[in-house]
Scaffold this motif. Structure first.
Motif, short mmCIF file in Angstrom:
data_model
loop_
_atom_site.label_atom_id
_atom_site.label_comp_id
_atom_site.label_asym_id
_atom_site.label_seq_id
_atom_site.Cartn_x
_atom_site.Cartn_y
_atom_site.Cartn_z
N GLY A 15 2.94 10.78 -11.42
CA GLY A 15 3.41 9.41 -11.32
C GLY A 15 2.38 8.50 -10.68
O GLY A 15 1.57 8.93 -9.88
N VAL A 16 2.42 7.27 -11.09
CA VAL A 16 1.52 6.26 -10.54
C VAL A 16 2.33 4.97 -10.38
O VAL A 16 3.32 4.76 -11.07
N ILE A 17 1.88 4.13 -9.50
CA ILE A 17 2.50 2.82 -9.32
C ILE A 17 1.76 1.86 -10.25
O ILE A 17 0.53 1.78 -10.22
N THR A 18 2.51 1.16 -11.10
CA THR A 18 1.89 0.28 -12.08
C THR A 18 2.32 -1.17 -11.90
O THR A 18 3.39 -1.45 -11.34
N VAL A 19 1.47 -2.04 -12.38
CA VAL A 19 1.78 -3.47 -12.47
C VAL A 19 1.31 -3.93 -13.84
O VAL A 19 0.41 -3.33 -14.45
N GLU A 26 0.46 -11.64 -5.07
CA GLU A 26 1.54 -11.28 -4.15
C GLU A 26 2.27 -10.02 -4.60
O GLU A 26 2.59 -9.15 -3.79
N GLU A 27 2.53 -9.88 -5.90
CA GLU A 27 3.20 -8.69 -6.44
C GLU A 27 2.34 -7.45 -6.25
O GLU A 27 2.83 -6.38 -5.90
N ILE A 28 1.06 -7.59 -6.46
CA ILE A 28 0.14 -6.46 -6.28
C ILE A 28 0.17 -6.00 -4.83
O ILE A 28 0.31 -4.81 -4.54
N LEU A 29 0.06 -6.94 -3.90
CA LEU A 29 0.11 -6.60 -2.47
C LEU A 29 1.44 -5.95 -2.10
O LEU A 29 1.48 -4.99 -1.33
N VAL A 37 0.35 3.03 -1.06
CA VAL A 37 -0.72 3.58 -1.89
C VAL A 37 -1.98 2.74 -1.71
O VAL A 37 -1.92 1.62 -1.21
N HIS A 38 -3.10 3.30 -2.11
CA HIS A 38 -4.38 2.62 -1.99
C HIS A 38 -4.81 1.91 -3.26
O HIS A 38 -5.82 1.21 -3.26
N GLY A 51 -6.52 -0.69 -16.43
CA GLY A 51 -7.45 -0.71 -15.31
C GLY A 51 -6.75 -0.33 -14.01
O GLY A 51 -5.59 0.06 -14.01
N VAL A 52 -7.47 -0.48 -12.90
CA VAL A 52 -6.96 -0.13 -11.58
C VAL A 52 -7.35 -1.22 -10.60
O VAL A 52 -8.44 -1.81 -10.71
N ILE A 53 -6.47 -1.47 -9.64
CA ILE A 53 -6.79 -2.38 -8.53
C ILE A 53 -6.64 -1.59 -7.24
O ILE A 53 -5.55 -1.11 -6.93
N SER A 54 -7.73 -1.47 -6.51
CA SER A 54 -7.71 -0.74 -5.24
C SER A 54 -7.88 -1.72 -4.09
O SER A 54 -8.20 -2.89 -4.30
N HIS A 55 -7.70 -1.21 -2.88
CA HIS A 55 -7.95 -2.04 -1.70
C HIS A 55 -9.37 -2.59 -1.75
O HIS A 55 -9.59 -3.76 -1.41
#
Length: 133
Positions: A15-19, A26-29, A37-38, A51-55
């Motif tokens: 599982g992964v957290i998706t957007v 704001e939703e991403i944060l 999660v990081h 794609g991916v959005i990391s800290h």
């Protein structure tokens, strides 16, 4: 444990957290914070990996864009080519990728209906745990 015979899908975190592509900053944060999660995975409608959005991506965007970051959406912030691996790869292949790329985490993708979809994450800690079992 034989890392040449065990596959990534056997030990990955599922599982992964998706957007979505249009998710607000704001939703991403919120997703990062609430799920502890990081990184979040960005998907197109239908669940296809984009794609991916990391800290780190957020910090980099903040340094470059300043307050403008609050007007950006996931598509603007994401890294479109993060390090990935398929669940059918062996742990030896995964470990080699991590060493070659200098990373400690790989996004696990699977092909479904001709689309690549995120199914999990494999971390260096997962490899250590597998070795100690």
């Amino acid at each position: 444990m034989d890392f040449t015979k065990i596959t990534v899908s056997e030990i990955m975190s599922r599982g992964v957290i998706t957007v979505g592509m249009e998710a607000s900053f704001e939703e991403i944060l919120r997703q990062l914070t609430e799920n502890k999660v990081h990184a979040v995975v960005v998907t197109a409608p239908g669940g296809e990996f984009m794609g991916v959005i990391s800290h780190s991506d957020i910090i980099e965007a903040l340094a470059k864009k300043g307050a403008e970051i609050f007007n950006l959406v996931a598509e603007d912030l994401m890294c479109p080519k993060p390090y990935t691996i398929e669940g059918t790869a062996t742990l030896k292949e995964a470990a080699a990728k991590m060493v070659n790329y200098g990373v400690h985490r790989l996004l696990v993708l699977s092909s479904h209906g001709g689309k690549l979809v995120p199914v999990g994450v494999l971390s260096a800690i997962d490899l250590v745990r597998a070795e100690s079992q």
